[in-house]
Design a protein around this motif. Sequence first.
Motif, PDB file in Angstrom:
ATOM      1  N   THR A 175      99.381  21.185  23.691  1.00 34.00           N
ATOM      2  CA  THR A 175     100.382  21.049  22.636  1.00 34.00           C
ATOM      3  C   THR A 175     101.734  20.584  23.162  1.00 34.00           C
ATOM      4  N   GLY A 176     101.824  20.302  24.456  1.00 40.15           N
ATOM      5  CA  GLY A 176     103.081  19.871  25.046  1.00 40.15           C
ATOM      6  C   GLY A 176     102.815  18.875  26.152  1.00 40.15           C
ATOM      7  N   PHE A 177     103.840  18.612  26.955  1.00 43.39           N
ATOM      8  CA  PHE A 177     103.672  17.651  28.043  1.00 43.39           C
ATOM      9  C   PHE A 177     102.724  18.241  29.074  1.00 43.39           C
ATOM     10  N   ASN A 178     101.751  17.446  29.508  1.00 44.36           N
ATOM     11  CA  ASN A 178     100.775  17.933  30.467  1.00 44.36           C
ATOM     12  C   ASN A 178     100.195  16.776  31.273  1.00 44.36           C
ATOM     13  N   GLU A 179      99.633  17.089  32.428  1.00 40.52           N
ATOM     14  CA  GLU A 179      99.071  16.084  33.311  1.00 40.52           C
ATOM     15  C   GLU A 179      97.631  15.721  32.973  1.00 40.52           C
ATOM     16  N   PHE A 180      96.977  16.539  32.160  1.00 42.50           N
ATOM     17  CA  PHE A 180      95.573  16.290  31.835  1.00 42.50           C
ATOM     18  C   PHE A 180      95.399  14.971  31.087  1.00 42.50           C
ATOM     19  N   TRP A 181      96.219  14.762  30.076  1.00 49.03           N
ATOM     20  CA  TRP A 181      96.115  13.525  29.285  1.00 49.03           C
ATOM     21  C   TRP A 181      96.378  12.302  30.149  1.00 49.03           C
ATOM     22  N   VAL A 182      97.311  12.430  31.069  1.00 43.82           N
ATOM     23  CA  VAL A 182      97.614  11.316  31.968  1.00 43.82           C
ATOM     24  C   VAL A 182      96.427  11.046  32.887  1.00 43.82           C
ATOM     25  N   GLN A 227      82.697  30.033  42.368  1.00 43.02           N
ATOM     26  CA  GLN A 227      81.507  30.275  43.179  1.00 43.02           C
ATOM     27  C   GLN A 227      80.334  29.391  42.755  1.00 43.02           C
ATOM     28  N   GLU A 228      80.211  29.149  41.447  1.00 45.33           N
ATOM     29  CA  GLU A 228      79.087  28.368  40.934  1.00 45.33           C
ATOM     30  C   GLU A 228      79.313  26.861  41.038  1.00 45.33           C
ATOM     31  N   HIS A 229      80.598  26.431  41.015  1.00 49.33           N
ATOM     32  CA  HIS A 229      80.901  24.995  40.997  1.00 49.33           C
ATOM     33  C   HIS A 229      82.013  24.641  41.989  1.00 49.33           C
ATOM     34  N   PRO A 230      81.858  24.986  43.263  1.00 49.33           N
ATOM     35  CA  PRO A 230      82.937  24.704  44.230  1.00 49.33           C
ATOM     36  C   PRO A 230      83.240  23.213  44.358  1.00 49.33           C
ATOM     37  N   ASP A 231      82.227  22.372  44.226  1.00 46.68           N
ATOM     38  CA  ASP A 231      82.437  20.929  44.336  1.00 46.68           C
ATOM     39  C   ASP A 231      83.292  20.400  43.191  1.00 46.68           C
ATOM     40  N   ILE A 232      83.143  21.003  42.008  1.00 51.23           N
ATOM     41  CA  ILE A 232      83.933  20.576  40.844  1.00 51.23           C
ATOM     42  C   ILE A 232      85.397  20.959  41.030  1.00 51.23           C
ATOM     43  N   VAL A 233      85.646  22.140  41.593  1.00 49.54           N
ATOM     44  CA  VAL A 233      87.028  22.565  41.851  1.00 49.54           C
ATOM     45  C   VAL A 233      87.688  21.610  42.842  1.00 49.54           C
ATOM     46  N   ILE A 234      86.954  21.206  43.876  1.00 47.21           N
ATOM     47  CA  ILE A 234      87.468  20.251  44.870  1.00 47.21           C
ATOM     48  C   ILE A 234      87.821  18.923  44.195  1.00 47.21           C
ATOM     49  N   LYS A 235      86.919  18.439  43.361  1.00 46.49           N
ATOM     50  CA  LYS A 235      87.146  17.153  42.678  1.00 46.49           C
ATOM     51  C   LYS A 235      88.299  17.246  41.678  1.00 46.49           C
ATOM     52  N   PHE A 236      88.385  18.366  40.977  1.00 43.37           N
ATOM     53  CA  PHE A 236      89.482  18.576  40.038  1.00 43.37           C
ATOM     54  C   PHE A 236      90.819  18.556  40.773  1.00 43.37           C
ATOM     55  N   ASN A 237      90.880  19.224  41.922  1.00 41.18           N
ATOM     56  CA  ASN A 237      92.113  19.232  42.714  1.00 41.18           C
ATOM     57  C   ASN A 237      92.530  17.823  43.120  1.00 41.18           C
ATOM     58  N   ARG A 238      91.567  17.009  43.488  1.00 41.02           N
ATOM     59  CA  ARG A 238      91.862  15.642  43.915  1.00 41.02           C
ATOM     60  C   ARG A 238      92.418  14.822  42.755  1.00 41.02           C
ATOM     61  N   ALA A 239      91.798  14.931  41.576  1.00 40.77           N
ATOM     62  CA  ALA A 239      92.250  14.186  40.402  1.00 40.77           C
ATOM     63  C   ALA A 239      93.644  14.622  39.969  1.00 40.77           C
ATOM     64  N   MET A 240      93.903  15.935  39.987  1.00 36.56           N
ATOM     65  CA  MET A 240      95.195  16.440  39.535  1.00 36.56           C
ATOM     66  C   MET A 240      96.322  16.066  40.487  1.00 36.56           C
ATOM     67  N   ALA A 241      96.050  16.048  41.779  1.00 31.72           N
ATOM     68  CA  ALA A 241      97.076  15.646  42.752  1.00 31.72           C
ATOM     69  C   ALA A 241      97.530  14.211  42.478  1.00 31.72           C
ATOM     70  N   LYS A 242      96.581  13.340  42.182  1.00 34.62           N
ATOM     71  CA  LYS A 242      96.919  11.942  41.852  1.00 34.62           C
ATOM     72  C   LYS A 242      97.774  11.890  40.590  1.00 34.62           C
ATOM     73  N   ALA A 243      97.375  12.643  39.568  1.00 34.35           N
ATOM     74  CA  ALA A 243      98.086  12.610  38.283  1.00 34.35           C
ATOM     75  C   ALA A 243      99.514  13.132  38.423  1.00 34.35           C
TER      76      ALA A 243
END
Length: 346
Positions: free
Chosen positions: A56-63, A247-263
């Motif tokens: 509902t406000g400014f965020n990095e996800f949409w970017v 614990q179930e999706h460690p690879d997804i957390v790693i990938k999410f971190n990479r995408a968010m750092a760029k954004a």
Amino acid sequence: MGKPHLPLWRWMTVLLVAALLLTGCAGNGSPKETGAAGEAGKGGDGLFKIRVQSQTGFNEFWVAEELGYLKEEGIQLEYVGLLGASQAVAAILSGDNDLFMNHPDTIVRAILSGAKLKITTPGILDSQEFPHMVYFTKEGSGIRSPHDLAGKKVGVSSVKSCPDLVFTEWLRQNHLPKDAVEFVVMPDKQQEQALKQGLIDVATLHPPWIKRAQKNGGVTMLTNSFEVVKSPAGGSSVRGFSEKFIQEHPDIVIKFNRAMAKARKWINQNRKEAEAIVAQRLGIKPEDCSSFYFDENDWVKEEYVQAWLDMMIRNGELEEGKIQAKDLYTNEYNPYYVEAKKQGAL
């Protein structure tokens, strides 16, 4: 077959967290997104779906979506509807949400209430040029300092979160008790009008609504979060998941971190373009959209988390020694941190 029933103890934890926490930092706009979400995991398109509260406000996800950073990592965000901080955390505990985005104080309250959560990802910080929050008074109100606030009404989007905690810190710095003012909960989007109508005496605004209020005129800045906390930590908002998800999706957390750092870095370097993306999603004019300053550190910095614990302790909202900053976060699923550690740079 439906989702298995949660054990009674888990539901009690969910309800306790929801009772203790209220809505967090949000712009309270009208986002152009809907929220019918299913399970986390891969969809027919091969993208891993991470469920998150609608923005509902400014965020990095949409970017990150607009620039394709998430898709590059095989991730798609699925918005589950408008949720306050307490609802978002409770939804994670019940298995209906995956990703939280809050200030450290909200995560402290959740963990102390039994929630198994971990901060994994930096978010926003504070700066004088791009403040996390601005406290406005009506032009000509005569309110120029905290000592003019006795008995006044302060609009906040939530309590037990950033708007009242930072304001309470400002009162404390000026030797005034928290109950010197009355906090009135209302969305940021409504506060400018409420201020001008005399329904509140102070409006607490986050991006994107700061710029619009300044452009419309008739308001005066009383103070902002950077002036109060005197550190980038004053805006520290973090992202993370349940320990179970990690614990179930460690690879997804790693990938999410990479995408968010760029954004985060792209937003700081391309602010006008980022504001245009967010404005389009919110259905407002780009010139009316202000933005946050995003954390360009590649991983979570403990000092920014610690600053919020210290602020809670100083204002009587946390017992000293009850929880440590290191208990709140992990960088072990951050590719930049892991590489720096491997290279001996830490």
